[in-house]
Scaffold this active site. Structure first.
Site, mmCIF file in Angstrom:
data_model
loop_
_atom_site.group_PDB
_atom_site.id
_atom_site.type_symbol
_atom_site.label_atom_id
_atom_site.label_comp_id
_atom_site.label_asym_id
_atom_site.label_seq_id
_atom_site.Cartn_x
_atom_site.Cartn_y
_atom_site.Cartn_z
ATOM 1 N N CYS A 113 0.856 -1.190 0.000
ATOM 2 C CA CYS A 113 0.000 0.000 0.000
ATOM 3 C C CYS A 113 0.888 1.233 0.000
ATOM 4 O O CYS A 113 2.102 1.134 0.174
ATOM 5 C CB CYS A 113 -0.916 -0.008 1.219
ATOM 6 S SG CYS A 113 -2.268 1.207 1.068
ATOM 7 N N CYS A 115 -0.067 4.187 1.858
ATOM 8 C CA CYS A 115 -0.416 5.160 2.900
ATOM 9 C C CYS A 115 0.706 5.453 3.885
ATOM 10 O O CYS A 115 0.807 6.554 4.388
ATOM 11 C CB CYS A 115 -1.701 4.766 3.623
ATOM 12 S SG CYS A 115 -1.665 3.137 4.350
ATOM 13 N N CYS A 123 -3.854 6.215 0.516
ATOM 14 C CA CYS A 123 -3.408 4.964 -0.100
ATOM 15 C C CYS A 123 -3.251 5.098 -1.611
ATOM 16 O O CYS A 123 -3.397 4.124 -2.352
ATOM 17 C CB CYS A 123 -4.408 3.845 0.201
ATOM 18 S SG CYS A 123 -4.777 3.655 1.954
ATOM 19 N N LYS A 191 -12.740 -4.260 2.124
ATOM 20 C CA LYS A 191 -12.140 -3.470 3.195
ATOM 21 C C LYS A 191 -12.973 -2.211 3.415
ATOM 22 O O LYS A 191 -13.128 -1.386 2.505
ATOM 23 C CB LYS A 191 -10.712 -3.101 2.815
ATOM 24 C CG LYS A 191 -10.054 -2.188 3.837
ATOM 25 C CD LYS A 191 -8.585 -2.055 3.578
ATOM 26 C CE LYS A 191 -7.964 -1.063 4.532
ATOM 27 N NZ LYS A 191 -6.524 -0.913 4.306
ATOM 28 N N ARG A 201 -2.695 2.600 12.662
ATOM 29 C CA ARG A 201 -2.208 3.823 12.000
ATOM 30 C C ARG A 201 -1.113 4.487 12.820
ATOM 31 O O ARG A 201 -0.217 5.124 12.257
ATOM 32 C CB ARG A 201 -3.374 4.769 11.699
ATOM 33 C CG ARG A 201 -4.227 4.213 10.564
ATOM 34 C CD ARG A 201 -5.380 5.105 10.178
ATOM 35 N NE ARG A 201 -6.233 4.448 9.188
ATOM 36 C CZ ARG A 201 -7.392 4.917 8.766
ATOM 37 N NH1 ARG A 201 -7.847 6.072 9.248
ATOM 38 N NH2 ARG A 201 -8.098 4.250 7.876
ATOM 39 N N LYS A 244 -12.422 -7.141 6.146
ATOM 40 C CA LYS A 244 -11.688 -6.336 7.118
ATOM 41 C C LYS A 244 -12.464 -5.060 7.415
ATOM 42 O O LYS A 244 -12.841 -4.392 6.458
ATOM 43 C CB LYS A 244 -10.314 -6.019 6.527
ATOM 44 C CG LYS A 244 -9.501 -5.059 7.349
ATOM 45 C CD LYS A 244 -8.209 -4.782 6.659
ATOM 46 C CE LYS A 244 -7.514 -3.692 7.454
ATOM 47 N NZ LYS A 244 -6.621 -2.927 6.689
HETATM 48 C C1 PBG Z 1 -3.066 0.103 4.974
HETATM 49 C C2 PBG Z 1 -3.617 -0.851 5.968
HETATM 50 C C3 PBG Z 1 -4.450 -0.580 7.072
HETATM 51 C C4 PBG Z 1 -4.565 -1.775 7.776
HETATM 52 C C5 PBG Z 1 -3.853 -2.743 7.071
HETATM 53 N N1 PBG Z 1 -3.283 -2.158 5.941
HETATM 54 C C6 PBG Z 1 -5.052 0.660 7.603
HETATM 55 C C7 PBG Z 1 -5.866 1.589 6.834
HETATM 56 O O1 PBG Z 1 -6.509 1.261 5.835
HETATM 57 O O2 PBG Z 1 -5.878 2.738 7.270
HETATM 58 C C8 PBG Z 1 -5.304 -1.918 9.072
HETATM 59 C C9 PBG Z 1 -4.872 -3.022 9.947
HETATM 60 C C10 PBG Z 1 -5.304 -2.914 11.367
HETATM 61 O O3 PBG Z 1 -5.987 -1.986 11.818
HETATM 62 O O4 PBG Z 1 -4.919 -3.830 12.094
HETATM 63 N N2 PBG Z 1 -3.834 0.418 3.897
#
Ligand code: PBG
Length: 321
Positions: A113, A115, A123, A191, A201, A244
């Site tokens: 990703c 981000c 992202c 997601k 984060r 997720k």
């Molecule tokens: C990045 C990503 C995120 C998570 C996994 N990969 C966070 C988001 O989308 O902000 C979250 C994992 C977690 O909270 O355990 N894109």
């Protein structure tokens, strides 16, 4: 009178009638490595899961292996953030060193990703007007995926939710001259835009600096989009799918599996896991039993695999090796 309690009367009867079984081989342990870090840092709420330096990450994997964990998903946090139009290269070679040390005894998935790489924390790559630049985004993400696979990742996991990324990653892998056709894509396919990613984060230093992720992650009220997003990833060539946050998405696991005929995992995300650790700290639950209960519910709901910050505790909870 029909007495349902008759089959609950003893542990042996409950075991006889249990329909949910799984092994540590279906649990995936998340790991964070921070470029340039010299000392490990605790992640608030995640009960012992840490931000690692490269050396301590390598040690941690060794300890986890002894606890029976074989599946890992790696989050790499860069030392420096980049603006749009970049191609990030991690300098410290974590993936290849981990694989050199542990080889095929572990399966290393790498979260893919933008981000935690971008100054703005979104992202995707953005146009000057603040809108998503999809073409550049897909190029960056597929380049990252290819570089992770070239470094030795066993699989890549795009977590960005941008349209078309699974297709482009598959193309990038398949056209690599070094032979990456065998690398599976485990897509974060359903997601949601969620408030349960808070502790993550902090750990990945990936909070958006303005706005939120609602323009590219799924609205929790939209079941149709939730299912279509996974169908789309399946059509683009994903090998494994995922919902997720896991605990708030268990209703979607079976419908997605039925519609795509692919296996669907659940990611018990940082906020969900932290909720358990905080209840435990307040003396309000028995942590081990409660954690095991959540995994059993994921399996009952049809999850094939579970990404959980507690994978390394599974052996001590009595999960089959
Ligand atoms: C990045 C990503 C995120 C998570 C996994 N990969 C966070 C988001 O989308 O902000 C979250 C994992 C977690 O909270 O355990 N894109």
């Amino acid at each position: 009178m029909k007495r349902l309690q008759r089959l609950r009367y003893s542990k042996n009867l409950r075991d006889l009638t249990s329909e949910v079984g799984f092994s540590i081989g279906q649990l995936i342990q998340p790991l964070f490595v921070v470029e340039g870090l010299t000392r490990d840092e605790e992640i608030p709420g995640l009960g012992g899961v840490k931000r690692h330096s490269k050396d301590s990450l390598i040690k941690q994997i060794g300890t986890d292996l002894e606890m029976g964990v074989r599946q890992f998903i790696l989050f790499q946090v860069p030392a420096k953030k980049m603006d749009s139009g970049f191609s990030y290269k991690f300098s410290d070679d974590v993936i290849s060193q981990v694989k050199k040390k542990y080889g095929d005894s572990i399966t290393l998935w790498v979260d893919t990703c933008l981000c935690s790489l971008t100054t703005h924390g979104h992202c995707c790559v953005l146009h000057d007007n603040g809108k998503q630049n999809l073409e550049s985004t897909l190029l960056e993400i597929s380049n990252l995926a290819k570089s992770y696979a070239e470094a030795g990742a066993d699989g890549v996991s795009p977590s960005d939710m941008n349209d078309g990324r699974v297709y482009q990653i598959r193309q990038a892998l398949d056209s690599s001259p070094v032979g990456l056709r065998h690398i599976p894509i485990m897509s974060y396919s359903t997601k949601f835009s969620s408030h349960f990613y808070g502790p993550f984060r902090n750990a990945a230093d990936s909070a958006p600096q303005f706005g939120d992720r609602a323009t590219y992650q799924i609205d929790v009220r939209n079941r149709t989009d939730a299912i279509n997003s996974s169908i789309r990833c399946a059509q683009e060539g994903a090998d494994l799918l995922m919902v997720k946050p896991g605990m708030t998405s268990i209703d979607l696991i079976q419908p997605i599996a039925d519609k795509t005929r692919l296996q669907v995992g659940a990611y018990q995300v940082s906020g969900e896991y932290a909720a358990l650790t905080l209840l435990n700290e307040k003396g309000l639950i028995k942590f081990d039993a409660a954690l095991l209960e959540t995994w059993q519910v994921f399996k009952r709901a049809g999850a094939q695999f579970i990404i959980t910050y507690g994978a390394r505790l599974a052996q001590s909870l009595g999960v089959t090796p």
